[in-house]
Design an enzyme around this catalytic site. Structure first.
Site, short mmCIF file in Angstrom:
data_model
loop_
_atom_site.label_atom_id
_atom_site.label_comp_id
_atom_site.label_asym_id
_atom_site.label_seq_id
_atom_site.Cartn_x
_atom_site.Cartn_y
_atom_site.Cartn_z
CD GLN A 1 0.52 -0.39 3.25
OE1 GLN A 1 1.17 -1.24 2.67
NE2 GLN A 1 0.65 -0.22 4.55
CE LYS B 1 -11.10 13.46 6.12
NZ LYS B 1 -12.28 13.90 5.37
CD GLU C 1 -9.28 -1.63 6.15
OE1 GLU C 1 -8.06 -1.63 6.27
OE2 GLU C 1 -9.98 -2.62 6.32
#
Ligand code: FES
Ligand code: FES
Length: 900
Positions: A625, A853, A857
């Protein structure tokens, strides 16, 4: 037998002729050749044989006598390959990187004969290679444009800091750096969903096989024969005792000379099985009471959030919907099956391998091995995908125990089937939902009940059962709300964490019902969502309000022109087509970043070496990620230096503080904040030493000194002359960040998360009414990320999440005991992708580092409901049970016509 590998003739010696070429290549130093399935399904083992692309796991070396075999190691200096690799880097076409060597090899095979391939030609050429992370679109862009890559227009769109390793096939995953003398571990597993077993004469069997060096079972566990990610619920044995409660459960392990523990040998392992009745779904499991007798009705945990008065809301609503939905087990299907090795370094047991949570692994190993913290180290390898499943320990205790007893390095590499049988899955869900709105479209009530099949052991079942009721509303204001959940044990592999912790399942129900309710109220689906969207200072289902940063309306508004265009195009198309119908669908999401109402800290350390080098100890596992990149960017920004000045030390538990697990979209937010605070503290320390201006000073770390330029003044700190601490630093800072949350009361009211991220997907597709097949045309995805620390990585996350959502919606279904490989269990290929357009919304979060943020997910949640809504919009077919495969679509279509 001789094979020319990367221009070097290699003599096969006494290697059996049936040896897979992939194994032979890896034995001869070609670790860029990855093995994801050993069955021709994943393509990770792609090499060139006499210039032709081939899956090397499917080729016995006997067929390669006299052949020329090229792997990435042999092509890293080739000019065409270098162009492809440079383009992969610029486009961010590699995430975890486990598929990347095969992708660039396939790309090379195409581009060497066709320097300007089209989009479709790339898709055709790469059709046999799976990627579970990227969503393929950046891989296609990288190859189409490899002659002249177009850099990302966004500011701060830095490439992955570890991209070079990945594109050259140099990253070392769990199976890649096993010492030559390591013994191999094989696990004996239950062939039944539920069974009793008794061992035979193991000593006698072992005596007949001199290559076996040890056999171990529950009696050999040094500490607790129990593990679990949530300590109060820990219930899974390392080795089952007497009875197994899911197919694939471990009962014993055999350790021996690598390569000699063949399936034929292991089939002779002395064990007798008595199959027992099994329950695989929650309804009978609640009556069976025999999986976990101490958990009443086999119910692991219940969750609840309630506010207002649902009955009052029901009475005041003019329009109502009520429906049921179900979703199946979903397998993570990362391309790297679990793998690792353990070794003694002095009196310290070091456990290497792929993981998402090194510190949690260490905590579990300390319990199982009955060893103190200073005697166990977890040293993560590169991680070839995780998506939640590699949060739980799997292989680690086995190699640790083997190494402990045999005092020599021991390794394990799970087969694909073993990985799919024994590791966690996404919870299957059975959801019923009732909701209603008034004439103006304002939702009056929401009544949700979800039953989640949590499998044989607890894993993350409690987290799913608690997260779902909080999130089931979606990012919408609902005055009267009840959401209940149950996690129920069955005789199946444990269900655990999978990108979204149950929220993708609940979003399917919520978003479908939103469309149905909007239709009943005669309101456009986009308008309906805008009418009900949360905003700043508006309470969520748990009664929490945010003064800033609620970005769902901005996401919905950003999609307005795209939605308008898409609806117009679909309507035009449908006027003249009776068989292929086009549809447009929306799905939205919100997701609370970090643990739910629990402490959730991350700690970061930074230091300066005597040579002036600035070092960042970054413990957030980068599973593709991009946390290595993002956390370094945040540290650099807070330190006000160029990212190139920072040397990275990764998450090894003895040298890097605990940055928590890579899950719950928490690393950018929580670890990012720890990095920001640490960098600021170290900068402050340095500036104070020379009394420099805090705001304007420019710092340079090099050549045994720190140079501080403060306006016209320059200060020098000679780092080589400062005292050195026991870690080799002359200056150091360590800071921790823990998000501010508040506990939930008995009605689920409270402040479970310090921040939420928001998103909406707009899916355009067509349905073939003869065959029930779906063609995805375009997904336009708007995500509020607070601030995009790295837009390139944001785009990569979005595309990857969309493709996992496509799998959830259209094709994926793990059936215990049946779909235990990658040809029966389908995941999206490069041929399945729609065009993807990402719209980045930046509504700064008051707690996020520079307003950022989490995102990991969020990106999966809206896709499946957007697809289901688009199918309904195209042809009126309402799908209630995933996956929406062609047979289900056709059946639903005909049922609907019959009942009309
Ligand atoms: S490892 Fe060869 S195709 Fe999967
Ligand atoms: S980057 Fe392709 S599988 Fe991870």
């Amino acid at each position: 037998m001789t094979i020319t590998i990367n221009n070097r003739p290699i003599d096969g010696g006494d290697t059996p002729p049936s040896t897979r070429l992939s194994d032979f290549l890896r034995q001869n130093g070609c670790q860029s050749v990855k093995v994801g399935c050993n069955a021709g399904d994943c393509g990770a083992c792609a090499v060139h044989i006499d210039g032709q692309l081939a899956c090397s796991c499917m080729v016995p070396i006997a067929q390669c006598h006299g052949a020329r075999v090229d792997t990435l190691e042999g092509l890293n200096n080739d000019p065409i390959m270098q162009k492809i690799q440079a383009s992969f880097k610029i486009y961010g076409a590699s995430q975890c990187g486990i598929c990347t060597p095969a992708m660039v090899m396939a790309g090379y095979a195409l581009c060497k004969n066709n320097p300007t391939p089209t989009h479709q030609q790339v898709k055709d050429a790469l059709g046999g290679i799976l990627c579970r992370c990227t969503g393929y679109e950046k891989i296609i862009a990288a190859l189409v444009n490899h002659q002249k890559p177009i850099p990302n227009p966004h500011q701060h769109a830095l490439v992955h800091v570890d991209a070079d390793q990945k594109i050259c096939g140099l990253s070392q995953y769990g199976a890649d750096a096993v010492p030559n003398n390591a013994l191999e571990v094989k696990i004996i597993r239950s062939p039944h969903h539920h069974a009793q077993f008794a061992f035979g004469d193991i000593a006698q069997w072992q005596g007949k096989h001199p290559n076996i060096k040890g056999v171990y079972s529950a009696k050999d566990i040094l500490g607790a024969n129990k593990f679990g990610v949530i300590p109060p619920f820990a219930d899974q044995p390392v080795f089952a005792v007497d009875t197994t409660i899911f197919k694939g459960e471990a009962v014993a392990m055999v350790v021996g000379i690598a390569g000699t523990l063949t399936p034929a040998l292991l089939r002779g392992f002395p064990i007798e099985w008595r199959e027992l009745p099994a329950v695989l779904t929650p309804a009978p499991a609640k009556l069976a009471d025999n999986i976990h007798p101490k958990r009443d009705g086999n119910i692991l945990v219940r969750g609840f959030v309630g506010k207002g008065d649902v009955e009052q809301g029901r009475a005041s609503a003019q329009f109502h919907v009520s429906d049921n939905f179900s979703t199946p087990f979903i397998e993570h299907a990362y391309i790297e099956p679990e793998a690792g090795w353990a070794e003694w370094q002095g009196d310290i047991l070091v456990v290497h391998g792929c993981t998402q949570a090194p510190q949690m692994d260490k905590d579990s190993l300390m319990e199982i091995m009955n060893m103190p913290a200073d005697k166990i180290v977890v040293a993560p390898s590169a991680c070839g995908g995780g998506f939640g499943s590699k949060l739980d320990i799997s292989f680690q205790p086995y190699i640790a125990l083997a190494c402990y007893y045999l005092k020599t390095p021991c390794f394990i590499v799970y087969s694909r089937t073993e990985s799919m049988q024994s590791t966690t899955k996404r919870h299957p869900a059975e959801i019923s939902l009732q909701m209603g709105c008034d004439k103006a479209g304002k939702i009056q009530y929401f009544d949700f009940f979800g039953v989640f099949n949590t499998g044989a052991y607890a894993s993350w079942g409690p987290t799913v059962a608690n997260r779902v009721p909080i999130h089931a509303s979606g990012p919408y204001f609902i005055p009267n709300y009840s959401a209940r959940s149950e996690a129920v044990h069955t005789h199946t592999a444990p269900s655990g964490a999978f990108r979204g912790f149950g929220v993708p399942q609940s979003a399917v129900a919520q978003e479908r019902c939103f469309d149905m309710l909007a239709e009943r109220a005669g309101i456009d689906p986009l308008e309906f969502r805008i009418i009900n969207a949360l905003d700043n200072n508006m309470p969520t289902a748990t009664g929490q309000s945010f003064t800033s940063g609620v970005g769902i309306k901005q996401c919905l508004n950003a999609l307005k022109p795209h939605y308008k265009r898409a609806v117009k195009e679909a309507n035009e198309h449908n006027k003249t087509n009776t068989r292929i119908k086009r549809g447009v669908g929306l799905g939205s999401c919100w997701y609370g970043c970090g643990n739910t109402s629990m402490v959730n800290p991350s700690t970061i350390k930074m230091g300066v070496r005597p040579n002036g080098q600035l070092v960042l100890h970054q413990g957030a596992m980068d599973i593709g990620q991009g946390s290595n990149t993002v956390i370094t960017q945040i540290a650099a920004r807070a330190m006000q230096v160029d990212i190139g000045q920072i040397a990275l030390v990764g998450p090894r538990t003895d040298v890097t503080p605990d940055a928590g697990k890579t899950s719950a979209s928490r690393q950018t937010f929580v670890t990012g904040n720890a990095a920001r605070l640490t960098a600021m503290a170290l900068r402050q320390k340095i500036l104070q030493m020379v009394n420099a201006d805090g705001e304007r000073s420019i710092l340079q770390f090099a050549d045994g000194q720190i140079t501080i330029t403060d306006g016209k003044q320059t200060h020098i700190i000679k780092t080589s002359q400062l005292p050195v601490d026991d870690e080799g630093y002359v200056l150091k800072a360590i800071e921790t960040y823990d998000p501010p949350t508040k506990p939930l009361d008995k009605n689920g009211q409270g402040e479970p998360y310090a921040q939420y991220g928001y998103g909406v997907h707009l899916m355009e597709l067509s349905v073939d009414l003869h065959y029930g097949t779906i063609q995805l045309i375009k997904c336009t995805a708007a995500h509020d990320v607070g601030q995009a620390i790295n837009p390139l990585l944001v785009e990569g996350q979005v595309a990857g999440g969309i493709m996992q959502g496509v799998g959830l919606a259209l094709m994926e279904e793990f059936i215990p005991g049946k779909t235990e490989n990658l040809h029966d269990y389908l995941i999206p290929t490069i041929g399945d992708i729609p065009q993807i357009e990402t719209i980045i919304i930046e509504e700064p979060d008051q707690h996020g580092p520079f307003g950022a943020k989490g995102l990991g997910e969020h990106v999966l949640i809206p896709t499946a409901p957007a697809i289901l809504n688009a199918i309904a919009n195209a042809c009126g077919v309402a799908i209630h049970h995933l996956p929406a495969n062609p047979s289900q679509i056709i059946r639903a279509y005909h049922e609907q016509r019959t009942s009309a």
